[in-house]
Design a protein around this motif. Structure first.
Motif, mmCIF file in Angstrom:
data_model
loop_
_atom_site.group_PDB
_atom_site.id
_atom_site.type_symbol
_atom_site.label_atom_id
_atom_site.label_comp_id
_atom_site.label_asym_id
_atom_site.label_seq_id
_atom_site.Cartn_x
_atom_site.Cartn_y
_atom_site.Cartn_z
ATOM 1 N N PHE A 23 -26.447 10.249 -5.923
ATOM 2 C CA PHE A 23 -26.076 10.218 -7.144
ATOM 3 C C PHE A 23 -24.557 11.047 -7.295
ATOM 4 O O PHE A 23 -23.664 10.681 -8.020
ATOM 5 N N THR A 24 -24.488 12.108 -6.452
ATOM 6 C CA THR A 24 -23.535 12.823 -6.468
ATOM 7 C C THR A 24 -22.324 12.172 -5.887
ATOM 8 O O THR A 24 -21.024 12.197 -6.363
ATOM 9 N N THR A 25 -22.239 11.464 -4.730
ATOM 10 C CA THR A 25 -21.572 10.600 -4.325
ATOM 11 C C THR A 25 -21.104 9.385 -5.126
ATOM 12 O O THR A 25 -19.652 9.281 -5.179
ATOM 13 N N CYS A 26 -21.983 8.965 -5.932
ATOM 14 C CA CYS A 26 -21.781 7.873 -7.015
ATOM 15 C C CYS A 26 -20.571 8.514 -8.046
ATOM 16 O O CYS A 26 -19.845 7.806 -8.368
ATOM 17 N N GLY A 27 -21.136 9.528 -8.626
ATOM 18 C CA GLY A 27 -20.263 10.102 -9.607
ATOM 19 C C GLY A 27 -19.001 10.583 -9.211
ATOM 20 O O GLY A 27 -17.987 10.297 -10.039
ATOM 21 N N ASN A 28 -18.741 10.824 -8.021
ATOM 22 C CA ASN A 28 -17.460 11.226 -7.462
ATOM 23 C C ASN A 28 -16.655 9.959 -7.537
ATOM 24 O O ASN A 28 -15.467 9.999 -7.276
ATOM 25 N N ILE A 29 -17.299 8.991 -6.956
ATOM 26 C CA ILE A 29 -16.409 7.784 -6.335
ATOM 27 C C ILE A 29 -16.426 6.770 -7.744
ATOM 28 O O ILE A 29 -15.613 5.541 -7.619
ATOM 29 N N GLU A 30 -17.422 6.659 -8.741
ATOM 30 C CA GLU A 30 -17.528 5.511 -9.597
ATOM 31 C C GLU A 30 -16.378 5.179 -10.220
ATOM 32 O O GLU A 30 -16.228 3.921 -10.551
ATOM 33 N N GLN A 31 -15.584 6.015 -10.955
ATOM 34 C CA GLN A 31 -14.340 5.656 -11.765
ATOM 35 C C GLN A 31 -13.243 4.944 -10.952
ATOM 36 O O GLN A 31 -12.711 3.930 -11.379
ATOM 37 N N THR A 32 -13.336 5.298 -9.551
ATOM 38 C CA THR A 32 -12.101 4.665 -8.584
ATOM 39 C C THR A 32 -12.745 3.228 -8.364
ATOM 40 O O THR A 32 -12.020 2.425 -8.149
ATOM 41 N N VAL A 33 -14.088 3.112 -8.169
ATOM 42 C CA VAL A 33 -14.846 1.914 -7.810
ATOM 43 C C VAL A 33 -14.628 1.092 -8.969
ATOM 44 O O VAL A 33 -14.175 -0.250 -8.827
ATOM 45 N N ILE A 34 -14.903 1.344 -10.107
ATOM 46 C CA ILE A 34 -14.719 0.666 -11.340
ATOM 47 C C ILE A 34 -13.177 0.069 -11.459
ATOM 48 O O ILE A 34 -12.912 -1.147 -12.087
ATOM 49 N N ARG A 35 -12.441 1.044 -11.311
ATOM 50 C CA ARG A 35 -10.842 0.549 -11.315
ATOM 51 C C ARG A 35 -10.471 -0.490 -10.217
ATOM 52 O O ARG A 35 -9.701 -1.329 -10.434
#
Length: 444
Positions: A23-35
């Protein structure tokens, strides 16, 4: 019995380490992944998702004790672990509707998870082991900052755009890790009784059997819990500490979601920008682990005043904010650092960015360890409503921060953090002075 409790604590820590590695890794990277998504129909925002999570989390704290009372401690955590895994899985094939539904569900699951976790940890502790068990759990939990972010660094350090294939593989791995943590929760053993010399007197934290025996109807219990929280919240000390708690929520937002996005959007870092996101998360985790372990031990042995730990947290956070202000473009949180109007004052340096990450984690551990400690000292007989208020206020401030992170440039976000850092510290010191005058405590 004693060995079983020790095993339970370690299993709980490892399970949470795995869950929050995902979950923490997901939150850290998710905005970058979405872009980087090629799916043009996807219109979700990582910031909005996290704002929903913490908003629902804050409200759900009011009913989480009732859910745990009915479902039981272990199964409440297992249920929550499944929901956490579902949130991670949603990134394998992102769709806007499923993304936001998963965000809503995980907000509720988080409240249930942390209520059950606190109860289970206390249940497996007594007056002689509570500090050791809390420290063990904290250390294992903070290790979740290391492993997923290390993978991000190794796999994406030379990547400018995250492909759909790389994204799918990454989130499949995170999903398996999350499900493994949930499976470990199933191995926890219920403890039916607490030691006779235990000083933990909160009836909601004794054991799941007592939980159920004393449970009222759901509506009555929710009403009773809410009234208890409201009475406690109106006290002077809690209102003052709420300012410090709000600051902890704002910092949580910044280091767990915004700062990683800023690093990934800083074009001056070149092809290593995406990998630096993972490395940044690792350094934040190192700061958290070192700070929590060292200052927890020093304060336990009366070698370091709690106000001194808070003051150190202020210094390292202000230094981190200043470094970030100098090296990160102003529009990095919102637009990808493309405008010449927001060029950084100094040439962005990966080393300076990682030093800032470490300082963010170290300062956060200073504030959180001392907030947990002061709440335990002030409210030993009211720990359940006290920590519910803590999570309630922290999650609301985090939700608000994730909301404005979509729109405010970096300088404004850092100004908000600096302001709340000052007032939160002042509030903490005021509570310390009040308690010293009232009870002549020398080591607060």
């Amino acid at each position: 019995m004693g060995d079983r409790r020790v095993i339970n604590v370690y299993l709980l820590g490892v399970a949470f380490m795995l869950l929050f590695t995902a979950f923490t890794t997901c939150g850290n990277i998710e905005q970058t992944v979405i872009r980087s998504l090629t799916n043009t129909s996807f219109s979700g925002s990582g910031y909005n998702s996290l704002a929903i999570i913490y908003g629902v989390f804050s409200v759900s704290n009011l009913i989480a004790p009732s859910v745990v009372a009915v479902v039981g401690l272990k199964m409440s955590m297992v249920f929550s672990g499944v929901v956490y895994s579902g949130y991670v899985v949603s990134f394998c094939e992102p769709m806007t509707w499923s993304f936001y539904i998963a965000s809503t569900l995980i907000g509720f699951a988080a409240a249930v998870l942390w209520t059950a976790q606190g109860s289970f940890l206390i249940l497996n502790s007594d007056s002689t082991t509570i500090n050791r068990n809390t420290g063990t759990f904290w250390a294992l939990l903070q290790c979740s900052m290391l492993f997923g972010n290390l993978y991000v660094y190794l796999q994406w350090r030379d990547t400018t755009v995250i492909s759909d294939h790389d994204r799918s593989i990454f989130f499949i791995i995170l999903s398996v890790i999350s499900l493994a943590g949930t499976a470990i929760l199933l191995t926890l053993k219920n403890i039916k009784h607490v030691d006779s010399n235990s000083e933990i007197n909160d009836p909601l934290l004794q054991d799941s059997r007592l939980f159920k025996e004393k449970a009222m109807s759901t509506l009555d219990q929710i009403t009773s819990e809410f009234r208890s929280m409201l009475r406690l919240f109106r006290t002077k000390n809690m209102m003052l500490l709420s300012v410090t708690i709000m600051y902890s929520g704002l910092v949580l937002t910044f280091y767990s979601g915004v700062y990683g996005t800023c690093i990934g959007a800083t074009r001056q870092f070149g092809p290593v920008a995406k990998g630096l996101i993972g490395l940044s998360g690792i350094f934040i985790g190192i700061g958290e682990i070192i700070g929590g372990g060292i200052f927890g031990l020093l304060c336990t042995n009366n070698q370091f005043r709690r106000t001194s730990v808070i003051l150190l947290g202020v210094i390292v956070h202000l230094l981190a904010f200043y470094l970030i202000f100098l090296i990160i473009p102003g529009d990095a949180p919102i637009g990808g650092a493309t405008s010449s109007l927001y060029e950084p004052y100094l040439s962005p340096s990966p080393a300076a960015a990682l030093v800032s990450s470490f300082l963010l984690g170290l300062g956060d551990s200073c504030f959180n360890t001392q907030l947990y400690s002061i709440l335990g000292i002030l409210y030993p007989q009211q720990s359940s409503p006290a920590f519910a208020i803590f999570k309630f206020v922290q999650s609301i401030s985090a939700a608000v921060a994730f909301g404005y992170s979509n729109y405010l440039v970096l300088s404004w976000q850092l100004l908000i953090l600096t302001s709340f850092c000052f007032f939160g510290t002042l509030s903490f010191f005021t509570v310390k002075k009040i308690e010293d005058n009232a009870s002549d405590l020398q080591d607060f």
